[in-house]
Design a protein around this motif. Structure first.
Motif, PDB file in Angstrom:
ATOM      1  N   ARG A  57      12.510 -45.497  17.217  1.00  0.00           N
ATOM      2  CA  ARG A  57      12.417 -45.982  15.832  1.00  0.00           C
ATOM      3  C   ARG A  57      11.101 -46.664  15.536  1.00  0.00           C
ATOM      4  NH1 ARG A  57      18.589 -47.693  16.271  1.00  0.00           N
ATOM      5  NH2 ARG A  57      19.405 -45.610  15.917  1.00  0.00           N
ATOM      6  N   ASN A  69      16.154 -39.705  13.899  1.00  0.00           N
ATOM      7  CA  ASN A  69      15.881 -41.119  14.061  1.00  0.00           C
ATOM      8  C   ASN A  69      16.900 -41.797  14.986  1.00  0.00           C
ATOM      9  OD1 ASN A  69      16.044 -44.137  12.605  1.00  0.00           O
ATOM     10  ND2 ASN A  69      14.024 -43.270  12.885  1.00  0.00           N
ATOM     11  N   ALA A  90      19.001 -38.042  10.061  1.00  0.00           N
ATOM     12  CA  ALA A  90      19.726 -39.085  10.787  1.00  0.00           C
ATOM     13  C   ALA A  90      19.669 -38.826  12.289  1.00  0.00           C
ATOM     14  CB  ALA A  90      21.165 -39.157  10.305  1.00  0.00           C
ATOM     15  N   ARG A 128      22.592 -48.611   7.976  1.00  0.00           N
ATOM     16  CA  ARG A 128      21.887 -47.498   8.582  1.00  0.00           C
ATOM     17  C   ARG A 128      20.368 -47.627   8.356  1.00  0.00           C
ATOM     18  NH1 ARG A 128      22.394 -41.171   6.893  1.00  0.00           N
ATOM     19  NH2 ARG A 128      23.874 -41.021   8.556  1.00  0.00           N
ATOM     20  N   VAL A 143      12.094 -43.527   8.727  1.00  0.00           N
ATOM     21  CA  VAL A 143      12.808 -42.724   7.727  1.00  0.00           C
ATOM     22  C   VAL A 143      12.937 -43.494   6.421  1.00  0.00           C
ATOM     23  CG1 VAL A 143      14.913 -41.457   7.171  1.00  0.00           C
ATOM     24  CG2 VAL A 143      14.199 -41.661   9.540  1.00  0.00           C
ATOM     25  N   VAL A 151      18.974 -50.424  10.489  1.00  0.00           N
ATOM     26  CA  VAL A 151      18.894 -49.996  11.877  1.00  0.00           C
ATOM     27  C   VAL A 151      17.612 -49.193  12.111  1.00  0.00           C
ATOM     28  CG1 VAL A 151      19.919 -48.339  13.496  1.00  0.00           C
ATOM     29  CG2 VAL A 151      21.334 -50.101  12.462  1.00  0.00           C
ATOM     30  N   CYS A 152      17.288 -48.340  11.137  1.00  0.00           N
ATOM     31  CA  CYS A 152      16.068 -47.538  11.233  1.00  0.00           C
ATOM     32  C   CYS A 152      14.818 -48.379  11.293  1.00  0.00           C
ATOM     33  CB  CYS A 152      15.937 -46.656  10.004  1.00  0.00           C
ATOM     34  SG  CYS A 152      16.731 -45.136  10.242  1.00  0.00           S
ATOM     35  N   ARG A 153      14.886 -49.547  10.704  1.00  0.00           N
ATOM     36  CA  ARG A 153      13.701 -50.391  10.720  1.00  0.00           C
ATOM     37  C   ARG A 153      13.793 -51.429  11.833  1.00  0.00           C
ATOM     38  NH1 ARG A 153      12.055 -52.734   5.218  1.00  0.00           N
ATOM     39  NH2 ARG A 153      14.192 -52.587   4.467  1.00  0.00           N
ATOM     40  N   GLY A 154      14.615 -51.141  12.817  1.00  0.00           N
ATOM     41  CA  GLY A 154      14.618 -51.971  14.016  1.00  0.00           C
ATOM     42  C   GLY A 154      15.612 -53.116  13.992  1.00  0.00           C
ATOM     43  N   ILE A 157      20.081 -42.177  14.531  1.00  0.00           N
ATOM     44  CA  ILE A 157      21.207 -42.873  13.885  1.00  0.00           C
ATOM     45  C   ILE A 157      22.496 -42.149  14.225  1.00  0.00           C
ATOM     46  CG2 ILE A 157      22.215 -43.586  11.700  1.00  0.00           C
ATOM     47  CD1 ILE A 157      19.439 -43.388  10.542  1.00  0.00           C
ATOM     48  N   GLU A 158      22.398 -40.820  14.260  1.00  0.00           N
ATOM     49  CA  GLU A 158      23.547 -40.025  14.691  1.00  0.00           C
ATOM     50  C   GLU A 158      23.145 -39.327  15.982  1.00  0.00           C
ATOM     51  OE1 GLU A 158      26.290 -40.311  13.222  1.00  0.00           O
ATOM     52  OE2 GLU A 158      26.010 -40.564  11.056  1.00  0.00           O
TER      53      GLU A 158
END
Ligand SMILES: Nc1ncnc2c1ncn2[C@@H]1O[C@H](COP(=O)(O)OP(=O)(O)OP(=O)(O)O)[C@@H](O)[C@H]1O
Ligand SMILES: [Mg+2]
Lengths: 257, 274
Positions: free
Chosen positions: B80, B52, B49, A215, B85, A218-221, B54-55
């Motif tokens: 993103r 960003n 979440a 997770r 985050v 994923v946030c960092r691309g 993710i969810e």
């Protein structure tokens, strides 16, 4: 301290830490080839002595630590070669008879020769690998493998696995302390039970953590490959030549002698 | 000013049926500092979440820069790029044993040139005060240092909105104070900063706006300086008031302090004692 922690601590703090990993890798690779190709204990012994001397004298790994680190593979090796040397029922040099079952034990002469070669060769190979492992942090070894065109997937796995080894060592240690403080290891029975739950929970934690890690990546691309910036090293033609000459010399020696 | 990031009527349930957010509408104004408070399990991390991508909300929408967020690859990448985050647990974020490599991960994914990536990594390390420790392996860093490495990893992507989930947890007071300085520097650069915390004193010392989540719904949203509204709502939400507010109120009643606006920090309170 466990073996990974010890190896790692020296990889980051030795005199040859900041040399180009390619130079150290070349020497280690050639020495490994030399140890494996050696046909006489003498040649293999020279490889071992040479790499041990470079690790202790050059990179300044304390001799005692180095010997301690050698003890582990040496133990395995001795157990392994014992089967080459000892035979039951018939052989060259009689040693005696096992009391009780009346089986006679012999040493084999050819076995002794074989065993000593295997032993010195393996120690030479271990010394060649320890040289790299003790002077070069894992992340830099991985960087070197990337330049040698090892497939990216394998490298990503190595990076993740290496980092997670330490994360799990830490978690396992914390869980063990938590269990021990509540008498989890007070009796042998408790100990087995505690160890079993520790193992099961470690697996669950590993699973959960891998999800969290994914997770955050994923946030960092992160999309489908794990990429990062490699560091640059000072290049020294002199060191590279030195590594090639020493390594090549060892290889030539083991092919000739 | 229209909010830069916003959730509208959002509902969210986890696969196991736990309802984490219910009809939540909340906007974060550009360039403001927002602290998100709420008991354990109130839905703070879940909200992050969603912000960003993710969810995905079960119902309702997430808006970024005025437009609803899409969930295809390209839209998510766009989101993103702008919204970073930093999660609660640093060990679950640092994938590499080399913190330089770890921090370079985001910028490399942005497709920047090597030189640009390198300069961003160094700038991020300097911003969190880790330049000296960059050669150390990740597992040889303390908890607070790992936490800062995580922040650097997101900062290096140069986000417009920075979200931090409990950044002060596990930091000692000097470290927390340094984090506050860092966050203020980011705020001065125009970055919108949102953070979740259980530290009410920290929240009020730092934030412009305070939001409180309770069981997945918005229970309070107002200016941190609006001390009367805070004083009215917080006790009924089961939250403590920041100690400077309480002490100030008492001293104010006794006429022992100057001014009517409560101070934000210990230093300010001391300076205003009569
Ligand atoms: N992966 C998950 N699966 C199922 N339920 C979850 C999951 N993650 C969180 N929850 C539940 O969703 C609710 C909101 O959780 P969330 O983590 O958002 O709370 P939080 O405000 O961040 O709490 P904390 O202060 O403890 O971090 C809680 O009831 C929690 O138990
Ligand atoms: Mg949370």
């Amino acid at each position: 301290m466990g073996l990974p922690v010890l190896l790692d601590a020296y990889a980051y703090g030795n005199r040859w830490r900041y040399l180009n990993p390619a130079e150290k890798g070349l020497l280690s690779g050639l020495a490994l080839a030399a140890a494996l190709a050696a046909r006489s204990p003498l040649a293999a012994g020279v490889v071992f002595a040479c790499m041990a001397a470079l690790t202790v004298g050059g990179a300044r790994i304390p001799l005692l630590t180095y010997l301690r680190l050698l003890l582990l593979p040496a133990g395995f090796l001795l157990a392994g070669v014992a089967s080459l040397v000892v035979s039951f029922g018939g052989g060259d040099i009689p040693l005696g008879t096992l009391p009780g079952i009346g089986l006679s034990v012999f040493l084999s002469e050819t076995g002794l020769v074989q065993a000593s070669l295997v032993l010195v060769r393996s120690l030479g190979a271990v010394a060649a690998l320890y040289f790299l492992a003790l002077t070069t942090p894992m992340t830099e070894i991985i960087g070197l493998l990337r330049r040698l065109r090892v497939p990216a997937l394998m490298l990503e796995l190595m990076v993740l696995a290496y980092r997670q080894v330490f994360v799990f060592l830490q978690i396992a240690r914390e869980m063990r302390v938590a269990q021990a403080s509540r008498l989890g290891y007070a009796t042998t029975g408790n100990g087995f039970r505690s160890l079993a739950t520790l193992g099961a929970n470690l697996y669950l934690r590993a699973h959960h953590r891998s999800q969290l890690l994914h997770r955050s990546l994923v946030c960092r691309g992160y999309e489908d490959d794990l990429r990062w910036l490699e560091r640059d090293y000072p290049r020294s033609t002199r060191n590279l030549l030195l590594a090639a000459v020493v390594g090549g010399g060892l290889l030539a020696l083991s092919l000739l002698v | 000013m229209p909010p830069v990031l916003e959730v509208r009527n959002v509902e969210f349930s986890y696969p196991d049926g736990t309802r984490a957010l219910q009809s939540l509408s909340l906007g974060f104004a550009r360039g403001r500092r927002t602290a998100l408070l709420g008991r354990n399990g109130a839905g703070k991390s879940t909200l992050f979440a969603l912000l960003n991508g993710i969810e995905k909300p079960g119902r309702g929408e997430v808006h970024f820069a005025g437009a609803p967020v899409g969930y295809d690859r390209a839209s998510l990448r766009q989101l993103r790029r702008s919204v970073g985050v930093v999660f609660q647990d640093p060990d679950a974020q640092l994938f590499s044993a080399s913190i330089r490599e770890d921090i370079s991960f985001g910028p490399v994914n942005l497709g920047l040139s090597r030189a640009e990536v390198r300069s961003r990594v160094e700038a991020a390390l300097a911003a969190v005060g880790l330049s000296e420790l960059a050669e150390r392996p990740t597992h040889a860093l303390s908890y607070g240092e790992k936490k800062r490495a995580c922040i650097a990893g997101v900062l290096a992507m140069d986000p417009k909105v920075l979200i931090l989930d409990e950044p002060t947890a596990g930091l000692d007071p000097p470290m927390a104070a340094e984090l506050l300085t860092l966050l203020d520097a980011l705020h001065d650069r125009g970055i919108t900063v949102i953070l979740a915390t259980h530290d009410v004193d920290f929240a009020f010392a730092w934030a412009d706006d305070i939001c409180v989540l309770q069981e997945g719904a918005l229970a309070f949203h107002g200016a941190a300086s609006d001390y009367q509204a805070v004083g009215r709502s917080f006790p009924s939400l089961g939250l403590e008031l920041p100690w400077v507010y309480e002490v100030f109120a008492e001293l104010h009643r006794k006429g022992a302090v100057t001014g009517d606006q409560p101070p934000r920090s210990r230093a300010e309170l001391l300076a205003r004692l009569r």
